[in-house]
Write an enzyme that holds these catalytic residues in place. Structure first.
Site, PDB file in Angstrom:
ATOM      1  N   GLU A 299      23.439 -20.716  43.746  1.00 26.16           N
ATOM      2  CA  GLU A 299      22.315 -20.562  42.824  1.00 26.16           C
ATOM      3  C   GLU A 299      21.941 -21.925  42.243  1.00 26.16           C
ATOM      4  O   GLU A 299      22.793 -22.658  41.754  1.00 26.16           O
ATOM      5  CB  GLU A 299      22.736 -19.608  41.706  1.00 26.16           C
ATOM      6  CG  GLU A 299      21.750 -19.495  40.567  1.00 26.16           C
ATOM      7  CD  GLU A 299      22.331 -18.749  39.378  1.00 26.16           C
ATOM      8  OE1 GLU A 299      21.543 -18.248  38.559  1.00 26.16           O
ATOM      9  OE2 GLU A 299      23.575 -18.681  39.271  1.00 26.16           O
ATOM     10  N   LYS A 356      15.909 -13.611  41.554  1.00 25.01           N
ATOM     11  CA  LYS A 356      16.911 -12.946  40.716  1.00 25.01           C
ATOM     12  C   LYS A 356      16.230 -11.949  39.788  1.00 25.01           C
ATOM     13  O   LYS A 356      15.333 -12.308  39.026  1.00 25.01           O
ATOM     14  CB  LYS A 356      17.667 -14.008  39.909  1.00 25.01           C
ATOM     15  CG  LYS A 356      18.800 -13.482  39.047  1.00 25.01           C
ATOM     16  CD  LYS A 356      19.494 -14.651  38.351  1.00 25.01           C
ATOM     17  CE  LYS A 356      20.689 -14.219  37.541  1.00 25.01           C
ATOM     18  NZ  LYS A 356      21.356 -15.382  36.889  1.00 25.01           N
ATOM     19  N   CYS A 407      24.105 -14.465  41.243  1.00 28.11           N
ATOM     20  CA  CYS A 407      24.952 -14.549  40.053  1.00 28.11           C
ATOM     21  C   CYS A 407      25.189 -13.204  39.378  1.00 28.11           C
ATOM     22  O   CYS A 407      25.889 -12.353  39.921  1.00 28.11           O
ATOM     23  CB  CYS A 407      24.362 -15.565  39.082  1.00 28.11           C
ATOM     24  SG  CYS A 407      25.557 -16.145  37.846  1.00 28.11           S
TER      25      CYS A 407
END
Length: 528
Positions: A299, A356, A407
């Site tokens: 990320e 995300k 994440c």
């Protein structure tokens, strides 16, 4: 006079004892995860709380003890949150950084306490109900509350993750109905043990074994059922765990991972970006020379916007070597930005993008920003406004459809289930856990293991500073990186199109348990 003082001290101790017992048992549950990893405590850590709730006189004292249990569990399990302090690298002064850190840790701990208070409130209403019905309802309500909590933006510490990565056999129950299957198993076993304790005098009178069998005289049916259930659940898990993983050679995909090891304190600086370009480009070239099919980066590996990616040395290397790369950077959406994972094909062209969708409250966005925006400084390293990606994204790659996760999304099993249901054949997990202590990335790895098992998929996990890893569909870690190290590694994973019961039907167990609980409640009321 002395007797009165001793009596008062004894009364205070008696009053405080339930709180202390609940807090200690909650802390015991918190010790099941990293860094301690005492996973076996999960099978008894709820027992003291259950006994306190069931034996409390008409609900006078049970709510505060339950609240303390929740604080103990979530506070200890999520203590790694405090590792984000100090946030001076984000421009947050030391003292406000400490205040924000304590607030975040305290808020999630209190939320856990509220969760247990609601559960206890329901359990108090079950006074007079049959013990087995109480176990059924207590298990169903716990699972229902976890489902409700996980549907929101702030979720991490399910009871199920206390078993990962150490007890992979029981984690395989997640293939049936997701993590709530494991949660239900833990709560039910604890409940049966607790009911055995509270009803132990009845067990002595019943004597399920012969009275002449002295060693068995004090064994009661609830403990027998608890033991049988625990064994049966592990046997089911072992059956799922022991099934062979059959793979076709043409489904093989050799994936390389680059762990750049760029401290977050440097990411905002020109030196940090220079090191990121150098480390990820060098790592990519090394892996390309090893004959990998694709390279995965963490990320925000290159902390720049999409429009600037094409001018980087890493993308130039992709054009030169012709090896597919998944690069973490920032996408753009009008005046806002997303944390994204981009697929670069063999020509160095962007062919897909995943944004995300689960953002970290306070860390990546401010809840109720119109109210709190002027009170809490946004912690993002960029000036633009960060926005989440769509909840129903698909991530197509030159090798087929993938299950993408960035994440924090690793804590949300529905994200993975949905992508597997629409054709995701392998998992790509891209994270940056650099600003936390080592226990957090290990817990993060445990979450990814659960997602691999639930979806029956191979998983590649790339992080900035560790722990990067490769995991097979049985949750076995094929390789895991060091922590705070620069590393490259390649493993062969496989594309899979199988569908577990959980992928097909989602969490069907929780509504079933709730339905059976309502039915059992109604039947007992009619009978009585």
């Amino acid at each position: 006079m002395q007797k009165k003082q001793n009596k008062k001290q004894g009364e205070r101790l008696t009053t405080l004892l339930p709180y202390l017992i609940a807090l200690v048992s909650g802390i015991s549950m918190g010790l099941t995860v990293a860094p301690v990893g005492a996973w076996f405590l999960a099978w008894i850590a709820i027992v003291p709380l259950w006994v306190l709730v069931v034996t409390s006189a008409k609900g006078k004292n049970q709510f505060p003890p339950a609240f303390f249990w929740g604080i103990g569990f979530h506070g200890v399990a999520l203590f790694w949150i405090t590792g984000i302090h100090p946030m001076t690298w984000l421009g947050v002064p030391w003292l406000p950084s400490l205040a924000i850190t304590i607030f975040c840790w305290g808020f999630i701990s209190v939320l856990g306490g509220i969760f247990l208070t609601i559960w206890a409130a329901v359990m108090v209403r079950l006074d007079g109900k049959k013990p087995l019905l109480r176990v059924l309802i207590g298990t169903a309500v716990w699972c229902g509350l976890e489902s409700l909590w996980s549907a929101g933006p702030l979720w991490w510490s399910s009871l199920a993750y206390t078993q990962s990565p150490h007890n992979l056999v029981i984690v395989h129950l997640g293939q049936l109905s997701g993590p709530n299957t494991v949660t239900a198993a833990i709560v039910a076993v604890n409940g049966l043990i607790a009911e055995g304790w509270t009803n132990r005098q009845d067990a002595k009178d019943a004597k399920i074994f012969s009275a002449s069998s002295a060693p068995w005289r004090f064994v009661n049916k609830y403990w027998v059922v608890a033991t049988g259930l625990l064994i049966a659940l592990h046997l089911i898990g072992f059956f799922l765990y022991s099934r062979p993983i059959t793979q076709l050679p043409e489904a093989a995909l050799k994936v390389g991972i680059v762990q750049g090891n760029i401290p977050n304190q440097l990411l905002r600086s020109s030196e940090g970006f220079r090191r990121a370009q150098e480390n990820y480009t060098t790592g990519y070239l090394t892996l390309a020379d090893q004959g990998v099919d694709a390279v995965l980066t963490p990320e925000g590996a290159l902390p720049i916007f999409q429009r600037n990616l094409m001018q980087t040395a890493l993308v130039a290397a992709v054009k030169e070597k012709g090896v597919v790369a998944w690069i973490g950077a920032f996408g753009e959406r009008g005046d806002s930005y997303t944390i994204s994972l981009f697929t670069f094909n063999s020509k160095g062209e962007i062919v897909s993008r995943y944004d995300k969708s689960k953002l970290v409250p306070l860390g990546e966005y401010i809840p109720f920003e119109e109210i709190l925006g002027g009170l809490v400084q946004r912690l993002s390293p960029l000036e633009a406004h960060q926005v989440p990606g769509s909840a129903n994204q698909i991530f197509d790659t030159p090798f087929g459809r993938a299950i993408a996760s960035i994440c924090y999304e690793s804590a949300f099993p529905e994200q993975f289930r949905r992508q597997a249901a629409v054709g995701g054949q392998f998992i790509l997990s891209s994270s940056n856990d650099a600003h936390y202590t080592a226990s957090m990335p290990f817990q993060h790895h445990a979450q990814d293991i659960m997602r691999a098992i639930e979806t029956d998929r191979w998983s590649a996990r790339a992080t900035n500073t560790g722990y990067s890893a490769f995991v097979d569909p049985h949750g076995r870690t094929l390789w895991m990186s060091g922590y705070n190290t620069y590393e490259t590694h390649a493993e062969t994973i496989y594309q899979r199109q199988t569908q577990t019961l959980y992928v097909r039907w989602g969490d069907w167990l929780t509504p079933l348990l709730l339905g059976l609980s309502v039915l059992g409640w109604f039947v007992q009321r009619v009978i009585n």
